[in-house]
Design an enzyme around this catalytic site. Structure first.
Site, PDB file in Angstrom:
ATOM      1  CB  CYS A  73      -0.933  -0.036   1.214  1.00  0.00           C
ATOM      2  SG  CYS A  73      -1.931   1.445   1.396  1.00  0.00           S
ATOM      3  CG  ASP A 103      11.573  -5.763   5.951  1.00  0.00           C
ATOM      4  OD1 ASP A 103      10.746  -6.191   5.122  1.00  0.00           O
ATOM      5  OD2 ASP A 103      12.664  -5.260   5.623  1.00  0.00           O
ATOM      6  N   GLY A 104       8.561  -4.505   5.989  1.00  0.00           N
ATOM      7  CA  GLY A 104       7.862  -3.300   5.515  1.00  0.00           C
ATOM      8  C   GLY A 104       6.635  -3.022   6.372  1.00  0.00           C
ATOM      9  CG  ASP A 127      11.197 -13.392   2.304  1.00  0.00           C
ATOM     10  OD1 ASP A 127      11.096 -14.400   1.581  1.00  0.00           O
ATOM     11  OD2 ASP A 127      10.794 -12.260   1.960  1.00  0.00           O
ATOM     12  N   GLY A 170      13.421 -15.304  -0.229  1.00  0.00           N
ATOM     13  CA  GLY A 170      14.172 -15.023   0.995  1.00  0.00           C
ATOM     14  C   GLY A 170      14.600 -13.571   1.077  1.00  0.00           C
TER      15      GLY A 170
HETATM   16  P1  ADP Z   1       6.470  -6.950   3.928  1.00  0.00           P
HETATM   17  O1  ADP Z   1       5.695  -6.524   5.117  1.00  0.00           O
HETATM   18  O2  ADP Z   1       6.161  -8.360   3.506  1.00  0.00           O
HETATM   19  O3  ADP Z   1       7.949  -6.674   4.069  1.00  0.00           O
HETATM   20  P2  ADP Z   1       6.289  -4.612   2.171  1.00  0.00           P
HETATM   21  O4  ADP Z   1       7.721  -4.250   2.314  1.00  0.00           O
HETATM   22  O5  ADP Z   1       5.691  -4.519   0.817  1.00  0.00           O
HETATM   23  O6  ADP Z   1       5.965  -6.088   2.682  1.00  0.00           O
HETATM   24  O7  ADP Z   1       5.475  -3.656   3.165  1.00  0.00           O
HETATM   25  C1  ADP Z   1       4.066  -3.757   3.283  1.00  0.00           C
HETATM   26  C2  ADP Z   1       3.463  -2.387   3.431  1.00  0.00           C
HETATM   27  O8  ADP Z   1       3.939  -1.769   4.644  1.00  0.00           O
HETATM   28  C3  ADP Z   1       3.828  -1.380   2.361  1.00  0.00           C
HETATM   29  O9  ADP Z   1       3.087  -1.551   1.172  1.00  0.00           O
HETATM   30  C4  ADP Z   1       3.504  -0.071   3.054  1.00  0.00           C
HETATM   31  O10 ADP Z   1       2.130   0.188   3.014  1.00  0.00           O
HETATM   32  C5  ADP Z   1       3.922  -0.363   4.496  1.00  0.00           C
HETATM   33  N1  ADP Z   1       5.261   0.208   4.726  1.00  0.00           N
HETATM   34  C6  ADP Z   1       6.444  -0.232   4.224  1.00  0.00           C
HETATM   35  N2  ADP Z   1       7.479   0.562   4.611  1.00  0.00           N
HETATM   36  C7  ADP Z   1       6.947   1.544   5.373  1.00  0.00           C
HETATM   37  C8  ADP Z   1       7.482   2.697   6.063  1.00  0.00           C
HETATM   38  N3  ADP Z   1       8.782   2.988   6.036  1.00  0.00           N
HETATM   39  N4  ADP Z   1       6.606   3.472   6.733  1.00  0.00           N
HETATM   40  C9  ADP Z   1       5.294   3.203   6.766  1.00  0.00           C
HETATM   41  N5  ADP Z   1       4.738   2.142   6.139  1.00  0.00           N
HETATM   42  C10 ADP Z   1       5.528   1.322   5.456  1.00  0.00           C
END
Ligand code: ADP
Length: 319
Positions: A73, A103-104, A127, A170
């Site tokens: 998102c 981690d995102g 991962d 991963g």
């Molecule tokens: P995952 O959680 O599997 O690592 P993503 O890295 O795509 O997947 O992150 C999922 C979602 O988390 C992103 O699409 C975004 O909406 C949110 N997100 C990622 N990084 C940040 C950030 N630095 N600050 C706020 N929200 C974030």
């Protein structure tokens, strides 16, 4: 704590459904209402909320994917999108939020915590790339799924005297590749944590051939190279018959292993317990076989190191 919400975000992982079930029933058993947020942070922004009941989380424990759906998102990264999410949390009278993701998603959870939302995060990613915890939900299932596929590939590679290069996920963490490699007796494992030296790989494969080992398995982490590209390079430099395989999203789906299901139950119950006891802003994990939690801002630290010993041991056995 009258109402708890749960969302799944980022890449899906087997065990997310088992975790949604555990959270819902743990909360309901304490008289807390549960809201499911659809499609991760997108659902927070759009106010896509559904009531979760004991029945609506029935018969999902054994399934992969996520009944709440998930998304990436980009809008959540904008001030406007983030504020919309905050307003919807307030409007729906959500007292605590549980985020299951990688981690995102954790960075998103941390931003919400900084803005005053009671958040607890659960590591849900195949991962295993959150290093404050020994395991993330879905990792064990993904490893086992790939091991089955490698067994199949080995049969046909052996029949044809071929080299197989198998690319696995991963992100920048080599744990999937390492564990699959160790469990399948791979001849070479390529991970981001160890500098890749192509010549060493070619020499190993040629030496194997000399030793009468005509079928070799190479397990490759997705961030080091692509399987197609590496197979072409190997064929060019060794003259051997090589086939690439990109496992791709097959490794994300499927029924969770018993270990992932049990972890999901423990994580879900712990998340509710933390919110109820007023300990939000935490990330749940496993350390030395015990469920624990760390402050969300510490969840990005590199505490667990790559298992170099297992890596060396495995490489040492492949001749
Ligand atoms: P995952 O959680 O599997 O690592 P993503 O890295 O795509 O997947 O992150 C999922 C979602 O988390 C992103 O699409 C975004 O909406 C949110 N997100 C990622 N990084 C940040 C950030 N630095 N600050 C706020 N929200 C974030």
């Amino acid at each position: 704590m009258k109402t708890i919400a749960v969302l799944t975000s980022g890449g899906d992982a087997p065990g997310m459904n088992a975790c949604i079930r555990a959270i819902t029933r743990s909360a309901l058993s304490k008289g807390i209402k549960v809201i499911g947020v659809k499609r991760g942070y997108s659902g927070l922004i759009d106010g896509e909320f559904v009531a979760l009941t004991s029945r609506s989380v029935g018969n999902i424990l054994h399934t992969g994917g996520t009944i709440l759906k998930t998304s990436r998102c980009p809008e959540f990264l904008t001030k406007e999108g983030f504020n919309k999410a905050l307003a919807n949390i307030k409007k729906a009278k959500i007292d605590g939020l549980i985020v299951i993701g990688g981690d995102g998603s954790y960075r998103g959870a941390l931003e919400l915590a900084k803005a005053g939302v009671n958040v607890v995060a659960i590591p849900g990613t195949i991962d295993n790339d959150l290093h404050y915890t020994d395991y993330t939900l879905g990792f064990d299932t993904a490893v086992n799924t790939i091991v089955q596929l490698v067994n199949n590939v080995r049969d046909t590679s052996l029949a044809h005297d071929r080299i197989s290069v198998i690319e696995v996920m991963g992100a920048y963490c080599g744990d999937i590749a390492l564990n699959v490699g160790a469990a399948t007796g791979a001849d070479y494992i390529i991970v981001p944590e160890v500098k890749f030296e192509p010549k060493k790989l070619y020499d190993r494969l040629l030496q194997n051939t000399k030793n009468g080992k005509l079928c070799s398995i190479v397990i490759l982490n997705e961030k080091v190279a692509g399987a197609g590209e590496l197979a072409t390079m190997i064929a060019k430099n060794t003259g051997l018959d090589v086939r690439p395989l990109v496992v791709a999203h097959i490794q994300r789906g499927g029924t969770p292993t018993a270990d992932d299901r049990i972890m999901a139950v423990k994580f879900g119950a712990k998340a509710v317990e933390l919110l109820v006891s007023g300990n939000s802003g935490q990330a749940i994990g496993i350390y030395a076989d015990k469920v624990m939690s760390v402050p969300l801002d510490k969840a990005f630290e590199n505490t667990r190191k790559f298992d170099m010993e297992l890596y060396k041991m495995t490489q040492n056995l492949s001749f």
